[in-house]
Design a protein around this motif. Structure first.
Motif, PDB file in Angstrom:
ATOM      1  N   PHE A   1       1.196  -1.032  -0.255  1.00  0.00           N
ATOM      2  CA  PHE A   1       0.165  -0.013  -0.240  1.00  0.00           C
ATOM      3  C   PHE A   1       1.128   0.599  -0.012  1.00  0.00           C
ATOM      4  O   PHE A   1       1.941   1.091   1.092  1.00  0.00           O
ATOM      5  CB  PHE A   1      -1.053  -0.205   1.463  1.00  0.00           C
ATOM      6  N   ARG A   2       0.999   2.155  -1.132  1.00  0.00           N
ATOM      7  CA  ARG A   2       1.230   2.826  -1.604  1.00  0.00           C
ATOM      8  C   ARG A   2       0.720   4.835  -0.566  1.00  0.00           C
ATOM      9  O   ARG A   2      -0.606   4.642  -0.984  1.00  0.00           O
ATOM     10  CB  ARG A   2       1.662   3.305  -2.291  1.00  0.00           C
ATOM     11  N   LEU A   3       1.007   5.958   0.007  1.00  0.00           N
ATOM     12  CA  LEU A   3       0.527   6.440   0.912  1.00  0.00           C
ATOM     13  C   LEU A   3       1.936   7.599   1.445  1.00  0.00           C
ATOM     14  O   LEU A   3       2.397   6.677   0.740  1.00  0.00           O
ATOM     15  CB  LEU A   3       0.186   6.090   2.150  1.00  0.00           C
ATOM     16  N   SER A   4       0.732   8.739   1.951  1.00  0.00           N
ATOM     17  CA  SER A   4       2.058  10.110   1.723  1.00  0.00           C
ATOM     18  C   SER A   4       2.001  10.046   2.624  1.00  0.00           C
ATOM     19  O   SER A   4       0.464  10.069   3.306  1.00  0.00           O
ATOM     20  CB  SER A   4       2.462  10.949   0.303  1.00  0.00           C
ATOM     21  N   ILE A   5       2.822  10.634   3.322  1.00  0.00           N
ATOM     22  CA  ILE A   5       2.694  11.348   4.230  1.00  0.00           C
ATOM     23  C   ILE A   5       2.417  13.562   4.363  1.00  0.00           C
ATOM     24  O   ILE A   5       3.519  13.721   3.678  1.00  0.00           O
ATOM     25  CB  ILE A   5       4.216  10.871   5.138  1.00  0.00           C
ATOM     26  N   SER A   6       1.853  13.700   5.397  1.00  0.00           N
ATOM     27  CA  SER A   6       1.614  15.391   4.993  1.00  0.00           C
ATOM     28  C   SER A   6       2.835  15.686   5.628  1.00  0.00           C
ATOM     29  O   SER A   6       3.035  15.913   7.233  1.00  0.00           O
ATOM     30  CB  SER A   6       0.400  15.646   5.692  1.00  0.00           C
ATOM     31  N   TRP A   7       3.390  16.454   5.536  1.00  0.00           N
ATOM     32  CA  TRP A   7       5.242  17.059   5.563  1.00  0.00           C
ATOM     33  C   TRP A   7       4.121  18.227   6.909  1.00  0.00           C
ATOM     34  O   TRP A   7       4.886  18.108   8.209  1.00  0.00           O
ATOM     35  CB  TRP A   7       5.286  18.292   4.792  1.00  0.00           C
TER      36      TRP A   7
END
Length: 491
Positions: free
Chosen positions: A99-105
């Protein structure tokens, strides 16, 4: 394509991809700051193909921040911040092993330039990544997916300012230190090349605060190249198993005709896009780009130290997104990356995105021949205005699209292309990046929200949910819901 007896590699990663700015919501919760994605207002009734936000001024930014009446969908997403356990459980039910997710800077460093992180933001991702791992999935993390903290735009001018190298290195090192034992695959920048459409969201440059916009764009890209290389250097010291990738939005074009002018023009335009992977994967600037800089009076200030950093810390893999293809006409199109022509032999969706699985096979082949580095399909999907009825969506159009692209994937694998993952966009319906619509849906799971965020937010499985479940169960062997004409394979 003849895939009758093809077997996908053991351990192949099947899953899907999302972005924090399109799913999380909770923009003002637990200390999160505003980002470049939080100022994209939804405007009903506009032509969807024109609803692409690529530029901002200090005036338009300030207006969006002060606006109390407009609806800004990416501030609310689809509620993942509150429903992540439910959503990850649905992915597990489909059989995802990645599962690809991003992190909110701006959830970690609200202003981007703080010395200490926001621990409440980190605790959220502690829980999410733990949930992913416990569900048997490989987390693939994007550090920056179109959500630069706004303070870094207004105070520092975005990534054209070399100070952002230090700010993002602080952020990136923190993530690797905290999650490096759980996360193997990292993508520092989403679609690093897509500056013609997403320049503000990915570079943070305000048009009224620059004297040479084109030069500042390439300065910003250079600083991102340096960050990518330095993160690779840091990650290998932290954990040699960590893989740092570079990600493109596929912009491989076809000549509009076989006229030599179209062929050569297309080669030059494709080469301009390959540049964004050439530097991170090959470790140096190609000669044609140095010529381009010289002829266009673009001064990047590439130091000897920069050259060493790039040369000694090349990326481990290439990730790219693929949705559609375009053509180029030497008489009609220019060197502007947004100048393209439609392919008269293809049909598209309501947003004009032409369906071309053979183009997918072509791009996979071109990238492998050029770089000989592992490839990750970071995004592939079909946006459509789904009809929700009787608790589901009958999305055979999505199944057909994905099926044909998986067949192209299999064809490339048979050629010896090393592909490590296939991640669709997206597991569940989310806010569109380019148009801020919910009605442009990609997911296997329908989310009961409209373009203004009205609805229950409840999740409902589409027909494609069961199709992708069968594909994953069979490791790519069963591509039809009725199992007819399916490839033979092993689980």
């Amino acid at each position: 394509m003849n895939n009758n007896k093809f077997i996908f590699p053991k351990g192949f990663l099947w899953g899907a991809a999302t972005a924090a700015c399109q799913i999380e919501g909770a923009y003002d919760v637990d200390g999160r700051g505003l980002s470049t994605s939080d100022i994209h207002k939804f405007e009903a009734g506009l032509n969807r193909r024109e609803l692409v936000e690529d530029e901002h001024t200090s005036v338009s930014l300030a207006k969006a921040v002060a606006d109390k009446d407009g609806y800004y969908p990416k501030r609310y997403g689809n509620g993942f911040y509150y429903r992540y356990k439910e959503d990850i459980a649905l992915m597990k039910e489909m059989g995802f092993n990645s599962f690809r997710l991003s992190i909110s800077w701006s959830r970690i460093f609200p202003n981007g330039d703080e010395l200490e992180p926001n621990e409440n933001g980190l605790k959220f991702y502690d829980k999410v990544i733990k949930e992913i791992v416990n569900a048997g999935m490989e987390p693939i993390v994007t550090m920056l997916h179109y959500d630069i903290p706004l303070n870094l735009v207004t105070k520092y001018g975005g990534f054209r300012n070399p100070k952002l190298i230090d700010f993002m290195m602080r952020y990136g090192k923190l993530l690797i230190n905290r999650y490096g034992d759980k996360v193997k695959y990292w993508i520092p920048f989403n679609q690093i090349n897509l500056i013609q459409y997403c320049g503000f969201k990915s570079l943070g440059i305000l048009r009224d605060k620059t004297e040479n916009f084109q030069e500042d764009q390439y300065k910003a890209i250079h600083n991102q190249f340096i960050i990518n290389a330095k993160l690779k250097e840091f990650a290998k010291k932290h954990n040699p198993d960590i893989q740092i990738g570079i990600m493109l939005a596929d912009c491989t074009y076809f000549p509009h005709t076989c006229k030599p002018e179209d062929v050569v023009f297309t080669m030059k335009r494709n080469r301009m896009q390959y540049f964004f992977a050439d530097v991170p994967l090959r470790g140096e600037y190609p000669g044609h780009m140095l010529r381009f800089f010289k002829e266009n009076n673009i001064n990047i200030n590439i130091s000897e130290e920069d050259k060493i950093t790039l040369r000694e810390n090349t990326s481990d893999f290439l990730a790219f997104s693929y949705y559609y293809s375009r053509t180029l006409d030497a008489e009609k199109n220019t060197m502007d990356a947004a100048s393209v022509s439609d392919n008269p032999y293809l049909v598209g969706n309501d947003w004009g995105w032409t369906i071309d699985p053979l183009g997918f096979y072509n791009s996979l082949s071109q990238y492998w021949d050029r770089y000989q580095k592992p490839i990750m399909i970071a995004e592939n999907g079909f946006g459509h205005e789904d009809v929700f009825e009787e608790g589901t969506v009958h999305d055979d159009y999505r199944i057909n699209y994905l099926k044909e692209h998986v067949l192209s994937l299999a064809e490339a694998l048979q050629d010896g292309v090393e592909i490590i993952a296939y991640l669709t966009w997206a597991p569940i319906d989310l806010v569109s990046s380019g148009t801020s619509e919910m009605s442009k849906r990609y997911g296997f799971v329908y989310v009961d929200l409209d373009d203004f965020g009205k609805g229950t937010g409840d999740r409902f499985k589409k027909d494609s949910f069961y199709w992708y479940k069968k594909v994953i169960e069979s490791n790519g062997a069963k591509l039809d819901l009725d199992n007819e004409n399916a490839m033979s394979s092993e689980k």
